[in-house]
Scaffold this active site. Sequence first.
Site, PDB file in Angstrom:
ATOM      1  N   CYS A  86      34.107  68.544  52.246  1.00  0.00           N
ATOM      2  CA  CYS A  86      35.225  68.172  51.371  1.00  0.00           C
ATOM      3  C   CYS A  86      34.758  67.928  49.931  1.00  0.00           C
ATOM      4  O   CYS A  86      35.364  68.382  48.971  1.00  0.00           O
ATOM      5  CB  CYS A  86      35.894  66.915  51.930  1.00  0.00           C
ATOM      6  SG  CYS A  86      36.932  66.036  50.763  1.00  0.00           S
ATOM      7  N   CYS A  90      37.333  58.498  51.083  1.00  0.00           N
ATOM      8  CA  CYS A  90      37.299  59.673  50.217  1.00  0.00           C
ATOM      9  C   CYS A  90      38.632  59.773  49.495  1.00  0.00           C
ATOM     10  O   CYS A  90      39.688  59.664  50.106  1.00  0.00           O
ATOM     11  CB  CYS A  90      37.059  60.926  51.049  1.00  0.00           C
ATOM     12  SG  CYS A  90      37.356  62.449  50.109  1.00  0.00           S
ATOM     13  N   THR A 137      32.396  30.781  46.256  1.00  0.00           N
ATOM     14  CA  THR A 137      31.321  30.351  45.348  1.00  0.00           C
ATOM     15  C   THR A 137      30.249  29.575  46.116  1.00  0.00           C
ATOM     16  O   THR A 137      29.063  29.703  45.831  1.00  0.00           O
ATOM     17  CB  THR A 137      31.858  29.487  44.181  1.00  0.00           C
ATOM     18  OG1 THR A 137      32.727  28.495  44.712  1.00  0.00           O
ATOM     19  CG2 THR A 137      32.608  30.331  43.170  1.00  0.00           C
ATOM     20  N   HIS A 186      43.448  42.307  47.342  1.00  0.00           N
ATOM     21  CA  HIS A 186      42.741  43.094  46.335  1.00  0.00           C
ATOM     22  C   HIS A 186      41.753  44.071  46.980  1.00  0.00           C
ATOM     23  O   HIS A 186      40.782  44.483  46.362  1.00  0.00           O
ATOM     24  CB  HIS A 186      42.027  42.166  45.335  1.00  0.00           C
ATOM     25  CG  HIS A 186      42.989  41.320  44.551  1.00  0.00           C
ATOM     26  ND1 HIS A 186      42.592  40.219  43.815  1.00  0.00           N
ATOM     27  CD2 HIS A 186      44.341  41.407  44.392  1.00  0.00           C
ATOM     28  CE1 HIS A 186      43.660  39.674  43.230  1.00  0.00           C
ATOM     29  NE2 HIS A 186      44.721  40.371  43.592  1.00  0.00           N
ATOM     30  N   CYS A 195      32.099  63.009  49.704  1.00  0.00           N
ATOM     31  CA  CYS A 195      32.516  63.142  51.102  1.00  0.00           C
ATOM     32  C   CYS A 195      31.845  64.338  51.787  1.00  0.00           C
ATOM     33  O   CYS A 195      31.890  65.455  51.277  1.00  0.00           O
ATOM     34  CB  CYS A 195      34.029  63.282  51.146  1.00  0.00           C
ATOM     35  SG  CYS A 195      34.699  63.406  52.804  1.00  0.00           S
ATOM     36  N   ALA A 208      38.558  32.944  44.752  1.00  0.00           N
ATOM     37  CA  ALA A 208      37.107  32.951  44.505  1.00  0.00           C
ATOM     38  C   ALA A 208      36.427  31.637  44.874  1.00  0.00           C
ATOM     39  O   ALA A 208      35.272  31.621  45.275  1.00  0.00           O
ATOM     40  CB  ALA A 208      36.836  33.277  43.034  1.00  0.00           C
ATOM     41  N   ARG A 210      36.452  34.931  36.878  1.00  0.00           N
ATOM     42  CA  ARG A 210      37.273  34.544  35.733  1.00  0.00           C
ATOM     43  C   ARG A 210      37.103  33.100  35.262  1.00  0.00           C
ATOM     44  O   ARG A 210      37.721  32.700  34.293  1.00  0.00           O
ATOM     45  CB  ARG A 210      38.758  34.766  36.060  1.00  0.00           C
ATOM     46  CG  ARG A 210      39.098  36.220  36.296  1.00  0.00           C
ATOM     47  CD  ARG A 210      40.517  36.392  36.788  1.00  0.00           C
ATOM     48  NE  ARG A 210      40.717  37.720  37.346  1.00  0.00           N
ATOM     49  CZ  ARG A 210      40.946  38.807  36.636  1.00  0.00           C
ATOM     50  NH1 ARG A 210      41.017  38.743  35.329  1.00  0.00           N
ATOM     51  NH2 ARG A 210      41.119  39.972  37.224  1.00  0.00           N
TER      52      ARG A 210
END
Length: 255
Positions: free
Chosen positions: A154, A118, A15, A110, A142, A11, A23
């Site tokens: 879908c 989808c 910033t 992450h 979707c 992070a 966190r």
Amino acid sequence: MSKKIAILTGAGISTSAGIPDFRGPDGVWTKHPEQTKVYDIDAFLTNQKDREYSWRWQKESPVWNAQPGAAHKALVKLEKAGLLTLLATQNFDALHEKAGNSPDIIVNLHGTIGTSHCMKCHAKYDTADIMARLDEEPDPHCHRRLKYQGNMPCNGIIKTDVVYFGEMLPDGAMEKSMRLVSQADEFWVIGSTLEVFPAASLAPVAAQAGVPVTIMNMGKTQYDNIATRLIHEDIAVALPKLVDETIAEAQADEQ
């Protein structure tokens, strides 16, 4: 033979691009713990209101609107100099992609907010297209027509490719990162508190492989003791400086 540098970003590199960390002492989740629900997979799948809130929050979040800063651009320079073999990141802001680093060396540990999919048929979407239509469709589903279902849409739930709480990391992301870290000549940690696992384990992986570790972070981390170089300075200034010095050294070695 040019140097191979593997990097983990957290992070702290974003910033300076206007994205508050999650966190830290002033982090989004430290101050508003209820907002972790935005990225809770169970809430997202089971409750339409939670899904709509999650999409709206992400669209209005600085993560979506941020632009790469000087530190991100420095890593593009490092790659163009042929010195960067891995850019693993704990951030899902897609700023390394926006800055111009190649997808071949970026590993989004992450996930990323840049793309979506989808959850039923796995069709891929560009998140920007979904955000552009969010007012008309606050709970995106979707639209892909399925031939095997009489060409009906879908209608599966769409979510961003961010790894939500309760989801696994992207397949092979840690394995690739660990391999490239242990094969590198140097490992740099930029703006990560090294608290979130398994990403944090890349630091001891490097140390065990005998790869010198640089940690650039404003605060202390639990792995400062294994670092060969600690830099507690503003990343937006310190990283471009470190990149320029590293490129100059590499060019001098080749002459």
